[in-house]
Design an enzyme around this catalytic site. Structure first.
Site, PDB file in Angstrom:
ATOM      1  N   ASP A  26       0.890  -1.248  -0.021  1.00  0.00           N
ATOM      2  CA  ASP A  26      -0.041   0.171  -0.180  1.00  0.00           C
ATOM      3  C   ASP A  26       1.021   1.227   0.014  1.00  0.00           C
ATOM      4  O   ASP A  26       1.560   1.753   1.026  1.00  0.00           O
ATOM      5  CB  ASP A  26      -0.879   0.059   1.237  1.00  0.00           C
ATOM      6  CG  ASP A  26      -1.792   1.330   1.482  1.00  0.00           C
ATOM      7  OD1 ASP A  26      -1.860   2.051   0.449  1.00  0.00           O
ATOM      8  OD2 ASP A  26      -2.090   1.392   2.511  1.00  0.00           O
ATOM      9  N   ASN A  28       0.010   4.374  -0.509  1.00  0.00           N
ATOM     10  CA  ASN A  28      -0.773   5.658  -0.111  1.00  0.00           C
ATOM     11  C   ASN A  28      -1.358   5.727   1.083  1.00  0.00           C
ATOM     12  O   ASN A  28      -2.257   6.544   1.190  1.00  0.00           O
ATOM     13  CB  ASN A  28      -1.783   6.237  -1.121  1.00  0.00           C
ATOM     14  CG  ASN A  28      -2.830   5.509  -1.617  1.00  0.00           C
ATOM     15  OD1 ASN A  28      -2.612   4.222  -1.055  1.00  0.00           O
ATOM     16  ND2 ASN A  28      -3.599   5.811  -2.340  1.00  0.00           N
ATOM     17  N   ASP A  30      -3.925   4.059   2.538  1.00  0.00           N
ATOM     18  CA  ASP A  30      -5.326   3.738   2.644  1.00  0.00           C
ATOM     19  C   ASP A  30      -5.734   2.299   3.139  1.00  0.00           C
ATOM     20  O   ASP A  30      -6.935   1.957   3.247  1.00  0.00           O
ATOM     21  CB  ASP A  30      -6.076   4.341   1.220  1.00  0.00           C
ATOM     22  CG  ASP A  30      -6.036   3.543   0.282  1.00  0.00           C
ATOM     23  OD1 ASP A  30      -5.048   2.436   0.262  1.00  0.00           O
ATOM     24  OD2 ASP A  30      -6.350   3.602  -0.815  1.00  0.00           O
ATOM     25  N   ASP A  34      -1.708  -1.227  -3.891  1.00  0.00           N
ATOM     26  CA  ASP A  34      -1.897  -0.442  -5.119  1.00  0.00           C
ATOM     27  C   ASP A  34      -0.938  -0.465  -6.093  1.00  0.00           C
ATOM     28  O   ASP A  34       0.040  -1.127  -5.809  1.00  0.00           O
ATOM     29  CB  ASP A  34      -2.392   0.994  -4.752  1.00  0.00           C
ATOM     30  CG  ASP A  34      -1.141   1.570  -3.908  1.00  0.00           C
ATOM     31  OD1 ASP A  34      -0.065   1.450  -4.010  1.00  0.00           O
ATOM     32  OD2 ASP A  34      -1.643   2.281  -2.914  1.00  0.00           O
ATOM     33  N   ASP A 103      -5.369 -10.499 -16.003  1.00  0.00           N
ATOM     34  CA  ASP A 103      -6.370 -11.431 -15.470  1.00  0.00           C
ATOM     35  C   ASP A 103      -7.558 -11.137 -16.348  1.00  0.00           C
ATOM     36  O   ASP A 103      -8.124  -9.969 -16.221  1.00  0.00           O
ATOM     37  CB  ASP A 103      -6.591 -11.303 -13.831  1.00  0.00           C
ATOM     38  CG  ASP A 103      -6.890 -12.727 -13.379  1.00  0.00           C
ATOM     39  OD1 ASP A 103      -7.928 -13.377 -13.875  1.00  0.00           O
ATOM     40  OD2 ASP A 103      -6.358 -13.064 -12.301  1.00  0.00           O
ATOM     41  N   ASP A 200      -9.662 -16.317 -16.369  1.00  0.00           N
ATOM     42  CA  ASP A 200     -10.269 -16.636 -15.249  1.00  0.00           C
ATOM     43  C   ASP A 200     -11.717 -17.902 -15.708  1.00  0.00           C
ATOM     44  O   ASP A 200     -12.490 -17.482 -16.418  1.00  0.00           O
ATOM     45  CB  ASP A 200     -11.043 -15.528 -14.504  1.00  0.00           C
ATOM     46  CG  ASP A 200     -11.650 -15.830 -13.257  1.00  0.00           C
ATOM     47  OD1 ASP A 200     -11.036 -16.230 -12.027  1.00  0.00           O
ATOM     48  OD2 ASP A 200     -12.961 -15.745 -13.225  1.00  0.00           O
ATOM     49  N   GLU A 241      -7.571 -20.825 -16.676  1.00  0.00           N
ATOM     50  CA  GLU A 241      -8.276 -21.770 -15.276  1.00  0.00           C
ATOM     51  C   GLU A 241      -9.294 -22.531 -15.853  1.00  0.00           C
ATOM     52  O   GLU A 241     -10.402 -22.089 -16.123  1.00  0.00           O
ATOM     53  CB  GLU A 241      -8.606 -20.753 -14.440  1.00  0.00           C
ATOM     54  CG  GLU A 241      -9.132 -21.467 -12.876  1.00  0.00           C
ATOM     55  CD  GLU A 241      -9.781 -20.473 -12.145  1.00  0.00           C
ATOM     56  OE1 GLU A 241      -9.525 -20.439 -10.919  1.00  0.00           O
ATOM     57  OE2 GLU A 241     -10.612 -19.655 -12.381  1.00  0.00           O
ATOM     58  N   HIS A 312      -3.884 -17.357  -4.830  1.00  0.00           N
ATOM     59  CA  HIS A 312      -4.787 -16.429  -4.022  1.00  0.00           C
ATOM     60  C   HIS A 312      -6.315 -17.108  -3.552  1.00  0.00           C
ATOM     61  O   HIS A 312      -6.827 -16.514  -2.803  1.00  0.00           O
ATOM     62  CB  HIS A 312      -5.267 -15.038  -4.546  1.00  0.00           C
ATOM     63  CG  HIS A 312      -5.955 -15.404  -6.110  1.00  0.00           C
ATOM     64  ND1 HIS A 312      -5.439 -15.832  -7.240  1.00  0.00           N
ATOM     65  CD2 HIS A 312      -7.387 -15.177  -6.230  1.00  0.00           C
ATOM     66  CE1 HIS A 312      -6.458 -15.794  -8.306  1.00  0.00           C
ATOM     67  NE2 HIS A 312      -7.618 -15.516  -7.706  1.00  0.00           N
ATOM     68  N   ASP A 313      -6.525 -18.367  -4.042  1.00  0.00           N
ATOM     69  CA  ASP A 313      -7.573 -18.771  -3.727  1.00  0.00           C
ATOM     70  C   ASP A 313      -7.282 -20.263  -2.782  1.00  0.00           C
ATOM     71  O   ASP A 313      -8.268 -20.835  -2.491  1.00  0.00           O
ATOM     72  CB  ASP A 313      -8.356 -19.618  -5.091  1.00  0.00           C
ATOM     73  CG  ASP A 313      -8.828 -18.577  -5.964  1.00  0.00           C
ATOM     74  OD1 ASP A 313      -9.311 -17.665  -5.495  1.00  0.00           O
ATOM     75  OD2 ASP A 313      -8.881 -18.852  -7.129  1.00  0.00           O
TER      76      ASP A 313
HETATM   77  C1  NOJ Z   1     -11.270 -17.913  -9.806  1.00  0.00           C
HETATM   78  C2  NOJ Z   1     -10.751 -16.716  -9.267  1.00  0.00           C
HETATM   79  O1  NOJ Z   1      -9.288 -17.297  -8.964  1.00  0.00           O
HETATM   80  C3  NOJ Z   1     -11.094 -16.415  -7.814  1.00  0.00           C
HETATM   81  O2  NOJ Z   1     -10.489 -15.811  -7.038  1.00  0.00           O
HETATM   82  C4  NOJ Z   1     -12.795 -15.831  -8.188  1.00  0.00           C
HETATM   83  O3  NOJ Z   1     -13.340 -15.719  -6.932  1.00  0.00           O
HETATM   84  C5  NOJ Z   1     -13.288 -16.787  -8.975  1.00  0.00           C
HETATM   85  N1  NOJ Z   1     -12.589 -17.424 -10.297  1.00  0.00           N
HETATM   86  C6  NOJ Z   1     -14.513 -16.290  -9.781  1.00  0.00           C
HETATM   87  O4  NOJ Z   1     -14.071 -15.252 -10.628  1.00  0.00           O
END
Ligand code: NOJ
Length: 533
Positions: A26, A28, A30, A34, A103, A200, A241, A312-313
């Site tokens: 981050d 700035n 907040d 970013d 993405d 995605d 994906e 990130h999932d």
């Molecule tokens: C897969 C993404 O990696 C995930 O973070 C997202 O919530 C879902 N697709 C829906 O877009």
């Protein structure tokens, strides 16, 4: 064996670093990461040794799903900065020979996207057919975050389809106008100078209502070819994906098909869990089996494979399948070696390079993820409060979305100078980059060595993969190039003897001292190199 063309082989030189901008840095104060924060860290990425960045969505979005609900594909979210910041980031990355992948969220938009706003107004609105509307919630599909995939909309008294959360209505790809809009989005970003896309939920764009299939309908290929015609012509990197099995991978990634470069294959994520929120007993030999299967399959057909333990999932692999307490360094470096010296394209996720682990929290108020919160609400009567929190701590996507801990200074650990959008990592004091880099057991320093080894030896990028039979409890494989052979030895949790003859000089290990014989200690790895005579 089918040979991978030279054109395709160059993708094996990539090492991709995934950035979840909201939690990266981050600039700035907040509380939200970013683009300027990413710009600050470009030299750091270079120092680590990656040569591509995958930027998770940074478009305008109401953030029901942290940017995966896009309300304008041709914009930069205000909280992340401006288009000028994005341009600066791209230029800075390119100046250091680092590629940038965006993405592409093609299956759905946000409910706030202008197309959906129009679509829901009336049954004869020109945008009505941009989405799937139905008088009844049929077919009876479930969305990926639980519950029905159909949401009733009072405005016109019909249901709309959403494969993910109800704030993310699915685009109707049978409509040529939608395909044309998405092609324009892709070409817009190509004009801006991107080097590729991570796509995605790509297989969800083709549905088969008659067969009741929510994804991977027969028209997937046609759609993908259309949208990425120019991207393919210009040699961009395209990773999808998808719910990929052998057949679909061949179908969508075959070189002549001009669809995708490769897909993410997720089989290794099902090890050690009954379902997303429930652990199961496992052995690392299952992991070995899975990896060998996909190495052999993709290599035989000249296809490219993606190598990753984190994103990130997912909760951190190290916490799920390794020992994130007293053997954190050893298991982090063992997973790094096992995966990133295989044949394929390595993807690192932010934090992985300093051995990030899953945090732990007592209450749901520390979580932000739409999927986690839905799970909590749906299961609060089924489990006791502590059982439910145990499950959430195990499986929540927020495990990987805590702010990066850059420094050792509480309370914000170099991410920001203000409370962040999600509470900081509960183990940040102990697990952070600064402390890691000062330690003589630095995960970061190990990654630097590992990536340099890959970079300097074509055998570790393009070389052939062969698994060696050394029994259970360890994984030993070779990568054979034109002039050299590398032997990669990875021991699992228990000490054991692994006997090897004539493997050459040791070029990498994760234990400072020699064991003095053929004994390998817990998570000990060694890489040997020899010349082909
Ligand atoms: C897969 C993404 O990696 C995930 O973070 C997202 O919530 C879902 N697709 C829906 O877009």
């Amino acid at each position: 064996m089918k040979k991978t063309s030279k054109q395709r082989e160059r993708f094996l030189d990539l090492v991709v670093y995934e950035i979840y901008p909201r939690s990266f840095r981050d600039s700035n104060d907040d509380g939200v990461g970013d683009l300027r924060g990413v710009i600050e860290k470009v030299d750091y990425l270079k120092e680590l040794g990656v040569n591509a960045v995958w930027l998770c969505p940074c478009y305008q979005s109401p953030n029901a799903d942290n940017g995966y609900d896009v309300s304008d594909y041709l914009s930069i979210a205000k909280e992340f900065g401006t288009f000028a910041d994005w341009e600066r980031l791209k230029e800075k990355l390119h100046a250091r020979d680092i590629k940038i992948f965006m993405d592409l969220v093609a299956n759905h938009t946000s409910v706030e996207h202008q197309w959906f706003q129009e679509s829901r107004k009336s049954k004869n609105n020109p945008y009505r057919k941009y989405y799937y509307w139905s008088k009844t919630p049929k077919p009876n599909w479930k969305c990926l975050v639980g519950g029905s995939a159909w949401e009733y909309d009072e405005e016109t008294g019909e249901y709309y389809l959403h494969s993910f959360s109800k704030e993310q209505p699915d685009l109707n790809w049978t409509n040529p106008k939608v395909r044309e809009e998405m092609r324009k989005v892709v070409d817009f970003w190509i004009d801006k100078g991107v080097d590729g896309f991570r796509c995605d939920m790509l297989d969800f764009i083709a549905k088969d209502f008659k067969k009741g299939k929510m994804y991977e309908g027969a028209r997937l290929h046609k759609y993908v070819r259309k949208v990425f015609r120019r991207a393919n012509k210009e040699g961009l990197f395209l990773v999808g994906e998808c719910q990929a099995n052998e057949k679909s991978i061949r179908a969508v990634c075959g070189e002549k098909r001009k669809e995708l470069t490769c897909v993410f294959q997720f089989d290794h994520f099902s090890i050690g869990r009954k379902d997303k929120f429930t652990p199961a007993p496992f052995s690392l030999d299952e992991l070995k089996k899975t990896l060998v299967k996909w190495q052999n399959f993709t290599q035989k057909r000249g296809l490219l494979y993606t190598l990753f333990t984190d994103n990130h999932d997912q909760p951190f692999y190290l916490s799920r399948l390794g020992n994130d307490r007293n053997l954190r360094y050893e298991s982090a470096t063992a997973f790094a070696t096992i995966f990133f010296l295989l044949r394929g394209i390595p993807f690192l996720y932010q934090g992985q390079e300093y051995g990030a682990v899953n945090p732990r929290y007592r209450g749901i108020s520390c979580f932000r993820d739409v999927e986690t919160i839905k799970y909590f609400e749906e299961n609060r009567l089924k489990y006791t409060a502590s059982e439910l929190m145990k499950k959430i701590n195990f499986g929540s996507r927020d495990n990987a979305r805590r702010p990066m801990a850059w420094t050792q200074t509480p309370p914000y650990y170099g991410f920001s100078r203000k409370d962040s959008w999600i509470p900081v990592h509960s183990r940040a004091e102990e697990v952070n980059l600064e402390r890691d880099r000062r330690s003589d057991k630095s995960v970061f320093a190990f990654y630097q060595k590992l990536l340099a080894l890959r970079r300097e030896n074509s055998a570790l990028r393009q070389g052939a993969f062969t698994a060696l039979k050394k029994g259970t409890g360890c994984f030993v494989y070779e990568r054979k190039g034109e002039e050299e052979i590398f032997t990669v030895v990875c021991n699992f949790e228990k000490e054991r003897e692994i006997s090897l003859k004539g493997v050459g000089e040791k070029v990498l290990s994760n234990y400072a001292s020699e064991s003095g014989n053929e004994k390998y200690r817990p998570y000990e790895i060694a890489v040997f190199k020899r010349k082909i005579k």
